[in-house]
Design a protein around this motif. Sequence first.
Motif, PDB file in Angstrom:
ATOM      1  N   TYR A  12       0.523  47.964  74.127  1.00 39.18           N
ATOM      2  CA  TYR A  12       1.515  47.002  73.647  1.00 39.18           C
ATOM      3  C   TYR A  12       2.940  47.490  73.875  1.00 39.18           C
ATOM      4  N   LEU A  13       3.091  48.628  74.558  1.00 38.44           N
ATOM      5  CA  LEU A  13       4.423  49.206  74.787  1.00 38.44           C
ATOM      6  C   LEU A  13       4.708  49.312  76.282  1.00 38.44           C
ATOM      7  N   GLU A  14       4.580  48.185  76.971  1.00 41.33           N
ATOM      8  CA  GLU A  14       4.796  48.229  78.417  1.00 41.33           C
ATOM      9  C   GLU A  14       6.219  48.652  78.757  1.00 41.33           C
ATOM     10  N   GLU A  15       6.349  49.373  79.833  1.00 39.23           N
ATOM     11  CA  GLU A  15       7.656  49.851  80.284  1.00 39.23           C
ATOM     12  C   GLU A  15       8.608  48.682  80.538  1.00 39.23           C
ATOM     13  N   GLY A  16       9.829  48.837  80.087  1.00 43.15           N
ATOM     14  CA  GLY A  16      10.853  47.859  80.429  1.00 43.15           C
ATOM     15  C   GLY A  16      10.888  46.620  79.557  1.00 43.15           C
ATOM     16  N   THR A  17       9.845  46.388  78.776  1.00 42.34           N
ATOM     17  CA  THR A  17       9.843  45.204  77.920  1.00 42.34           C
ATOM     18  C   THR A  17       9.828  45.650  76.470  1.00 42.34           C
ATOM     19  N   HIS A  18      10.698  45.104  75.689  1.00 39.51           N
ATOM     20  CA  HIS A  18      10.690  45.401  74.267  1.00 39.51           C
ATOM     21  C   HIS A  18       9.464  44.729  73.650  1.00 39.51           C
ATOM     22  N   PRO A  19       8.683  45.492  72.845  1.00 41.68           N
ATOM     23  CA  PRO A  19       7.443  44.898  72.305  1.00 41.68           C
ATOM     24  C   PRO A  19       7.684  43.679  71.435  1.00 41.68           C
ATOM     25  N   LEU A  20       8.876  43.581  70.848  1.00 45.60           N
ATOM     26  CA  LEU A  20       9.142  42.398  70.036  1.00 45.60           C
ATOM     27  C   LEU A  20       9.519  41.200  70.904  1.00 45.60           C
ATOM     28  N   LYS A  21       9.646  41.437  72.201  1.00 45.41           N
ATOM     29  CA  LYS A  21       9.849  40.307  73.106  1.00 45.41           C
ATOM     30  C   LYS A  21       8.511  39.785  73.621  1.00 45.41           C
ATOM     31  N   ALA A  22       7.443  40.246  73.002  1.00 42.02           N
ATOM     32  CA  ALA A  22       6.124  39.774  73.404  1.00 42.02           C
ATOM     33  C   ALA A  22       5.985  38.284  73.079  1.00 42.02           C
ATOM     34  N   TRP A  23       5.246  37.578  73.925  1.00 43.86           N
ATOM     35  CA  TRP A  23       5.080  36.130  73.804  1.00 43.86           C
ATOM     36  C   TRP A  23       4.552  35.753  72.426  1.00 43.86           C
ATOM     37  N   LEU A  24       3.527  36.477  71.972  1.00 47.67           N
ATOM     38  CA  LEU A  24       2.889  36.125  70.701  1.00 47.67           C
ATOM     39  C   LEU A  24       3.791  36.354  69.493  1.00 47.67           C
ATOM     40  N   VAL A  25       4.717  37.325  69.591  1.00 50.81           N
ATOM     41  CA  VAL A  25       5.634  37.548  68.473  1.00 50.81           C
ATOM     42  C   VAL A  25       6.514  36.312  68.287  1.00 50.81           C
ATOM     43  N   PHE A  26       7.028  35.776  69.391  1.00 52.17           N
ATOM     44  CA  PHE A  26       7.849  34.557  69.322  1.00 52.17           C
ATOM     45  C   PHE A  26       7.023  33.374  68.824  1.00 52.17           C
ATOM     46  N   GLU A  27       5.773  33.303  69.278  1.00 54.77           N
ATOM     47  CA  GLU A  27       4.903  32.196  68.871  1.00 54.77           C
ATOM     48  C   GLU A  27       4.632  32.249  67.371  1.00 54.77           C
ATOM     49  N   VAL A  28       4.386  33.464  66.837  1.00 57.01           N
ATOM     50  CA  VAL A  28       4.088  33.583  65.404  1.00 57.01           C
ATOM     51  C   VAL A  28       5.331  33.303  64.554  1.00 57.01           C
ATOM     52  N   VAL A  29       6.504  33.721  65.023  1.00 60.04           N
ATOM     53  CA  VAL A  29       7.743  33.377  64.313  1.00 60.04           C
ATOM     54  C   VAL A  29       7.899  31.851  64.291  1.00 60.04           C
ATOM     55  N   GLY A  30       7.588  31.221  65.406  1.00 57.57           N
ATOM     56  CA  GLY A  30       7.602  29.751  65.471  1.00 57.57           C
ATOM     57  C   GLY A  30       6.616  29.143  64.487  1.00 57.57           C
ATOM     58  N   ALA A  31       5.428  29.740  64.391  1.00 60.96           N
ATOM     59  CA  ALA A  31       4.400  29.216  63.477  1.00 60.96           C
ATOM     60  C   ALA A  31       4.886  29.275  62.030  1.00 60.96           C
ATOM     61  N   PHE A  32       5.599  30.341  61.695  1.00 53.63           N
ATOM     62  CA  PHE A  32       6.170  30.463  60.349  1.00 53.63           C
ATOM     63  C   PHE A  32       7.144  29.304  60.090  1.00 53.63           C
ATOM     64  N   VAL A  33       8.016  29.055  61.064  1.00 52.96           N
ATOM     65  CA  VAL A  33       9.014  27.987  60.929  1.00 52.96           C
ATOM     66  C   VAL A  33       8.328  26.616  60.854  1.00 52.96           C
ATOM     67  N   GLY A  34       7.341  26.402  61.717  1.00 55.18           N
ATOM     68  CA  GLY A  34       6.621  25.122  61.736  1.00 55.18           C
ATOM     69  C   GLY A  34       5.890  24.863  60.429  1.00 55.18           C
TER      70      GLY A  34
END
Lengths: 201, 187
Positions: B79-101
């Motif tokens: 979950y710690l791929e080089e060059g990408t911040h783990p909090l920029k993971a697709w599912l993190v954004f999706e789950v934050v969206g789910a909270f808002v929805g």
Amino acid sequence: MSAPFYKLGAFGDEASLIVAFLIGIGFGFFLERAGFGSARKLVSQFYLNDLAVFKVMFTAIVTAMLGVTYLSWAGVLDLSLVYLVPTYWIAQVVGGLLLGVGFVVGGYCPGTSVVSTATGKLDGLVFLLGFAAGTLGFALSFPLVKGLYAAGDIGTKTLPQVLGVPYGILVFGVVLMAVGGFMGATWVEKWMAAKAARAAE
Amino acid sequence: MASVTHDVVHEGAAEKARVAQPYMNPYLAGIGLGLVLLAAFVLVGRGLGASGAFNSTIAWLVSLVAPGYARSNEFLSAYLEEGTHPLKAWLVFEVVGAFVGALLSGLLAGRVGLGVEKGPRVSVGTRLALAFVGGGLMAVGAAFARGCTSGQALTGGALLNLGSWAFMMCVFGGAYAVAAFFRRQWR
């Protein structure tokens, strides 16, 4: 073929995160609408009083399955580009059983605990903290559990491949199974309600 | 028809004054959810998920405390791929969206308010302890299964993925097998 749009380069990584957020909003919205922010509503599935979990889940599965089927037949969606989780059947059987037990003990699954927390339920938030602790525990003990984690590795496999049934026939079969399941579920709910009414007399 | 009675311990005074709307018809909610899932397939080429967002977040937190260890741990390093911040993971954004929805839907229906979901015969303390334990069990299950009810059952179910269907049957099997033991918590 023009879809999946992201994989065919219609938009980049940054835009895909905005899409993730918007899709998440829809996801959380319909989970909450269905009543899945309530642990009592969710676990009623396992006491047979209210089978909404089964009904919502299988309606969603059938809807999305028919959607990808028609879009793929129409030449719009390249189904081979849609990500499939590889099958590690032993790890997934063990994981599934544990998840089922955790559902009855904790009252939520990860997605629904987010919904519950968003609507102010303290047990949803505590479940989330337990989930985070469990994830950390699993990661820290990974060298010990790695054997089971990798058990049953048979690669990416779909039901049509394994059963040797043409894709379209299997889709039709799943639809029939779901409709039969819905009728059975409603019958069970009525039976349980009648039983409760008799007990109350 | 099945009636759901809600025994929620409400702490907010405002909540008592408002009457929550009934839940949506399960088939309509299912179609809505299915269309959201279909949108994810068509737009991005992947399905919904939840547990993966927690894996990314935990991997990121561990990497803050012990970067070397996080990279050497096989489970976390994925979950710690080089060059990408783990909090920029697709599912993190999706789950934050789910909270808002969920918050949006709850507010529209008058269902947002502090409380604890439980049966009438169990104390708040016991319920919260079981919520924590259940969450922990589920985390281990989801890690082994490589997904949860969203990422495996819902997403893989719609794609006729073999492992997802095996997983889904086992979730229901495991839950029904132990439901009787935990009846007191809920009924």
